[in-house]
Design a protein around this motif. Structure first.
Motif, PDB file in Angstrom:
ATOM      1  N   ALA A 172       0.728  -1.245   0.128  1.00 30.64           N
ATOM      2  CA  ALA A 172      -0.053   0.002  -0.102  1.00 30.64           C
ATOM      3  C   ALA A 172       0.743   1.435   0.115  1.00 30.64           C
ATOM      4  CB  ALA A 172      -0.859   0.014   1.172  1.00 30.64           C
ATOM      5  N   ARG A 173       1.791   1.193   0.782  1.00 33.10           N
ATOM      6  CA  ARG A 173       2.828   2.496   0.776  1.00 33.10           C
ATOM      7  C   ARG A 173       3.437   2.749  -0.517  1.00 33.10           C
ATOM      8  NH1 ARG A 173       8.675   1.552   2.944  1.00 33.10           N
ATOM      9  NH2 ARG A 173       8.690   0.515   0.805  1.00 33.10           N
ATOM     10  N   ASN A 174       3.758   1.704  -1.084  1.00 28.64           N
ATOM     11  CA  ASN A 174       4.580   1.674  -2.630  1.00 28.64           C
ATOM     12  C   ASN A 174       3.687   2.029  -3.497  1.00 28.64           C
ATOM     13  OD1 ASN A 174       6.936   0.822  -1.059  1.00 28.64           O
ATOM     14  ND2 ASN A 174       6.881  -1.309  -2.091  1.00 28.64           N
ATOM     15  N   ALA A 175       2.321   1.692  -3.388  1.00 23.60           N
ATOM     16  CA  ALA A 175       1.318   2.025  -4.383  1.00 23.60           C
ATOM     17  C   ALA A 175       0.933   3.687  -4.272  1.00 23.60           C
ATOM     18  CB  ALA A 175       0.069   1.307  -4.436  1.00 23.60           C
ATOM     19  N   LEU A 201       1.899   9.290  -5.941  1.00 22.86           N
ATOM     20  CA  LEU A 201       2.404  10.605  -5.854  1.00 22.86           C
ATOM     21  C   LEU A 201       3.418  10.934  -6.762  1.00 22.86           C
ATOM     22  CD1 LEU A 201       2.869  10.618  -1.842  1.00 22.86           C
ATOM     23  CD2 LEU A 201       1.090  12.035  -3.295  1.00 22.86           C
ATOM     24  N   TYR A 202       4.424   9.904  -7.204  1.00 23.21           N
ATOM     25  CA  TYR A 202       5.434  10.235  -8.244  1.00 23.21           C
ATOM     26  C   TYR A 202       4.813  10.677  -9.613  1.00 23.21           C
ATOM     27  CZ  TYR A 202       8.928   9.125 -11.711  1.00 23.21           C
ATOM     28  OH  TYR A 202      10.003   9.254 -12.553  1.00 23.21           O
ATOM     29  N   GLY A 224       3.474  13.847 -10.148  1.00 23.52           N
ATOM     30  CA  GLY A 224       4.469  14.936 -10.244  1.00 23.52           C
ATOM     31  C   GLY A 224       5.579  14.996  -9.084  1.00 23.52           C
ATOM     32  N   GLU A 225       5.350  14.625  -8.005  1.00 26.26           N
ATOM     33  CA  GLU A 225       6.290  14.481  -6.902  1.00 26.26           C
ATOM     34  C   GLU A 225       7.801  14.071  -7.120  1.00 26.26           C
ATOM     35  OE1 GLU A 225       6.352  14.328  -2.091  1.00 26.26           O
ATOM     36  OE2 GLU A 225       4.455  14.421  -3.335  1.00 26.26           O
ATOM     37  N   ARG A 226       8.810  14.800  -6.741  1.00 29.62           N
ATOM     38  CA  ARG A 226      10.298  14.410  -7.187  1.00 29.62           C
ATOM     39  C   ARG A 226      10.372  13.093  -6.218  1.00 29.62           C
ATOM     40  NH1 ARG A 226      13.040  18.705  -5.217  1.00 29.62           N
ATOM     41  NH2 ARG A 226      14.877  17.814  -5.884  1.00 29.62           N
ATOM     42  N   ILE A 227      11.280  12.444  -7.004  1.00 29.62           N
ATOM     43  CA  ILE A 227      11.994  11.200  -6.115  1.00 29.62           C
ATOM     44  C   ILE A 227      12.686  11.577  -4.734  1.00 29.62           C
ATOM     45  CG2 ILE A 227      13.664   9.351  -6.282  1.00 29.62           C
ATOM     46  CD1 ILE A 227      11.604   8.696  -8.292  1.00 29.62           C
ATOM     47  N   CYS A 257       9.077   3.147  -7.714  1.00 30.51           N
ATOM     48  CA  CYS A 257       8.326   3.856  -8.784  1.00 30.51           C
ATOM     49  C   CYS A 257       8.665   3.465 -10.250  1.00 30.51           C
ATOM     50  CB  CYS A 257       8.956   5.434  -8.703  1.00 30.51           C
ATOM     51  SG  CYS A 257       8.191   6.200  -6.965  1.00 30.51           S
ATOM     52  N   TYR A 258       9.953   3.168 -10.760  1.00 25.56           N
ATOM     53  CA  TYR A 258      10.183   2.940 -11.858  1.00 25.56           C
ATOM     54  C   TYR A 258       9.855   1.442 -12.143  1.00 25.56           C
ATOM     55  CZ  TYR A 258      13.202   7.031 -12.169  1.00 25.56           C
ATOM     56  OH  TYR A 258      13.702   8.353 -11.961  1.00 25.56           O
ATOM     57  N   GLY A 259      10.045   0.740 -11.199  1.00 22.62           N
ATOM     58  CA  GLY A 259       9.590  -0.722 -11.317  1.00 22.62           C
ATOM     59  C   GLY A 259       7.940  -0.827 -11.557  1.00 22.62           C
ATOM     60  N   ARG A 260       7.400  -0.298 -10.620  1.00 21.29           N
ATOM     61  CA  ARG A 260       6.042  -0.414 -10.869  1.00 21.29           C
ATOM     62  C   ARG A 260       5.117   0.316 -12.085  1.00 21.29           C
ATOM     63  NH1 ARG A 260       2.177  -1.234  -5.775  1.00 21.29           N
ATOM     64  NH2 ARG A 260       3.709  -2.426  -4.465  1.00 21.29           N
ATOM     65  N   ARG A 261       5.893   1.668 -12.439  1.00 22.83           N
ATOM     66  CA  ARG A 261       5.453   2.126 -13.671  1.00 22.83           C
ATOM     67  C   ARG A 261       5.799   1.283 -14.645  1.00 22.83           C
ATOM     68  NH1 ARG A 261       8.088   7.865 -15.129  1.00 22.83           N
ATOM     69  NH2 ARG A 261       9.755   6.096 -15.614  1.00 22.83           N
ATOM     70  N   ALA A 262       6.697   0.831 -14.716  1.00 21.88           N
ATOM     71  CA  ALA A 262       7.104  -0.233 -15.983  1.00 21.88           C
ATOM     72  C   ALA A 262       6.147  -1.537 -16.038  1.00 21.88           C
ATOM     73  CB  ALA A 262       8.557  -0.646 -15.816  1.00 21.88           C
ATOM     74  N   LYS A 263       5.795  -1.862 -14.764  1.00 16.02           N
ATOM     75  CA  LYS A 263       5.018  -3.208 -14.773  1.00 16.02           C
ATOM     76  C   LYS A 263       3.528  -2.769 -15.455  1.00 16.02           C
ATOM     77  CE  LYS A 263       7.025  -5.439 -10.614  1.00 16.02           C
ATOM     78  NZ  LYS A 263       7.022  -5.669  -9.515  1.00 16.02           N
ATOM     79  N   LYS A 264       3.291  -1.510 -15.015  1.00 16.12           N
ATOM     80  CA  LYS A 264       1.808  -1.291 -15.344  1.00 16.12           C
ATOM     81  C   LYS A 264       1.890  -0.963 -17.063  1.00 16.12           C
ATOM     82  CE  LYS A 264      -0.804   1.738 -12.100  1.00 16.12           C
ATOM     83  NZ  LYS A 264      -1.069   3.014 -11.753  1.00 16.12           N
ATOM     84  N   ASN A 265       2.872  -0.419 -17.337  1.00 16.92           N
ATOM     85  CA  ASN A 265       3.266  -0.162 -18.909  1.00 16.92           C
ATOM     86  C   ASN A 265       3.649  -1.643 -19.616  1.00 16.92           C
ATOM     87  OD1 ASN A 265       2.323   2.351 -18.474  1.00 16.92           O
ATOM     88  ND2 ASN A 265       4.589   3.054 -18.221  1.00 16.92           N
ATOM     89  N   GLY A 266       3.832  -2.452 -19.067  1.00 19.10           N
ATOM     90  CA  GLY A 266       3.994  -3.672 -19.595  1.00 19.10           C
ATOM     91  C   GLY A 266       5.659  -3.763 -20.214  1.00 19.10           C
ATOM     92  N   THR A 267       6.402  -2.977 -19.881  1.00 23.49           N
ATOM     93  CA  THR A 267       7.922  -2.633 -20.359  1.00 23.49           C
ATOM     94  C   THR A 267       8.974  -3.217 -19.389  1.00 23.49           C
ATOM     95  OG1 THR A 267       8.125  -0.474 -19.372  1.00 23.49           O
ATOM     96  CG2 THR A 267       7.280  -0.590 -21.638  1.00 23.49           C
ATOM     97  N   ALA A 268       8.417  -3.801 -18.057  1.00 26.02           N
ATOM     98  CA  ALA A 268       9.502  -4.211 -16.865  1.00 26.02           C
ATOM     99  C   ALA A 268      10.018  -5.470 -17.585  1.00 26.02           C
ATOM    100  CB  ALA A 268       8.569  -4.534 -15.691  1.00 26.02           C
ATOM    101  N   PRO A 269      11.438  -5.656 -17.199  1.00 26.91           N
ATOM    102  CA  PRO A 269      12.000  -6.722 -17.437  1.00 26.91           C
ATOM    103  C   PRO A 269      11.084  -8.087 -16.864  1.00 26.91           C
ATOM    104  CG  PRO A 269      13.514  -5.249 -16.493  1.00 26.91           C
ATOM    105  CD  PRO A 269      12.236  -4.898 -16.193  1.00 26.91           C
ATOM    106  N   LEU A 270      11.238  -9.250 -17.544  1.00 34.77           N
ATOM    107  CA  LEU A 270      10.621 -10.391 -17.236  1.00 34.77           C
ATOM    108  C   LEU A 270      10.860 -10.850 -15.924  1.00 34.77           C
ATOM    109  CD1 LEU A 270      11.036 -12.510 -20.520  1.00 34.77           C
ATOM    110  CD2 LEU A 270       9.064 -11.217 -19.771  1.00 34.77           C
ATOM    111  N   ASN A 271      11.816 -10.586 -15.317  1.00 36.04           N
ATOM    112  CA  ASN A 271      12.283 -10.909 -13.809  1.00 36.04           C
ATOM    113  C   ASN A 271      11.482  -9.972 -12.801  1.00 36.04           C
ATOM    114  OD1 ASN A 271      13.844  -8.975 -14.103  1.00 36.04           O
ATOM    115  ND2 ASN A 271      15.632  -9.941 -13.201  1.00 36.04           N
ATOM    116  N   GLU A 272      10.947  -8.950 -13.335  1.00 35.76           N
ATOM    117  CA  GLU A 272      10.079  -7.976 -12.404  1.00 35.76           C
ATOM    118  C   GLU A 272       8.526  -8.259 -12.747  1.00 35.76           C
ATOM    119  OE1 GLU A 272      11.316  -4.091 -12.431  1.00 35.76           O
ATOM    120  OE2 GLU A 272      13.616  -4.629 -12.267  1.00 35.76           O
ATOM    121  N   ARG A 273       8.298  -9.005 -13.424  1.00 32.85           N
ATOM    122  CA  ARG A 273       6.672  -8.927 -13.854  1.00 32.85           C
ATOM    123  C   ARG A 273       5.927  -9.940 -13.043  1.00 32.85           C
ATOM    124  NH1 ARG A 273       6.474  -8.670 -20.413  1.00 32.85           N
ATOM    125  NH2 ARG A 273       7.440  -6.526 -20.369  1.00 32.85           N
TER     126      ARG A 273
END
Length: 99
Positions: free
Chosen positions: A50-53, A58-59, A62-65, A83-99
């Motif tokens: 929940a915290r990570n979501a 927030l990211y 527009g909130e800065r890292i 932030c980058y891992g979750r965003r990439a998973k949402k967009n389907g661009t994460a590396p296979l080991n992060e999905r």
């Protein structure tokens, strides 16, 4: 949790165990399907999810890292990974080991 084997095992099984490990303490692991992931019993895992979501939300707003790192008392690198891992998973661009 410690339990007396005589109170929970059938007599035949108890006798067989006594032959192999009478008087010793044994650890009986749970079956593989019954194992839980870290934090599932305490609820900590869902708290962190929940915290990570919230951090990702927030990211994306527009909130800065660096601000997120201060707010959540995490390193900038850790916030980036969240932030980058979750965003990439949402967009389907994460590396296979992060999905």
């Amino acid at each position: 949790m410690y339990r007396n084997a005589a109170a929970c095992l059938p007599p035949e099984l108890l006798r067989e165990l006594q032959r192999y490990a009478g008087g010793e303490m044994l650890y009986v692991p749970a079956p593989g399907s019954a194992k839980k992931k870290w934090g599932e019993c305490s609820g900590r895992r869902s708290e962190l999810e929940a915290r990570n979501a919230e951090m990702v939300r927030l990211y994306l707003k527009g909130e800065r890292i660096e601000e997120l790192a201060d707010r959540y008392a995490l390193s900038v690198e850790r916030v980036r990974r969240i932030c980058y891992g979750r965003r990439a998973k949402k967009n389907g661009t994460a590396p296979l080991n992060e999905r």
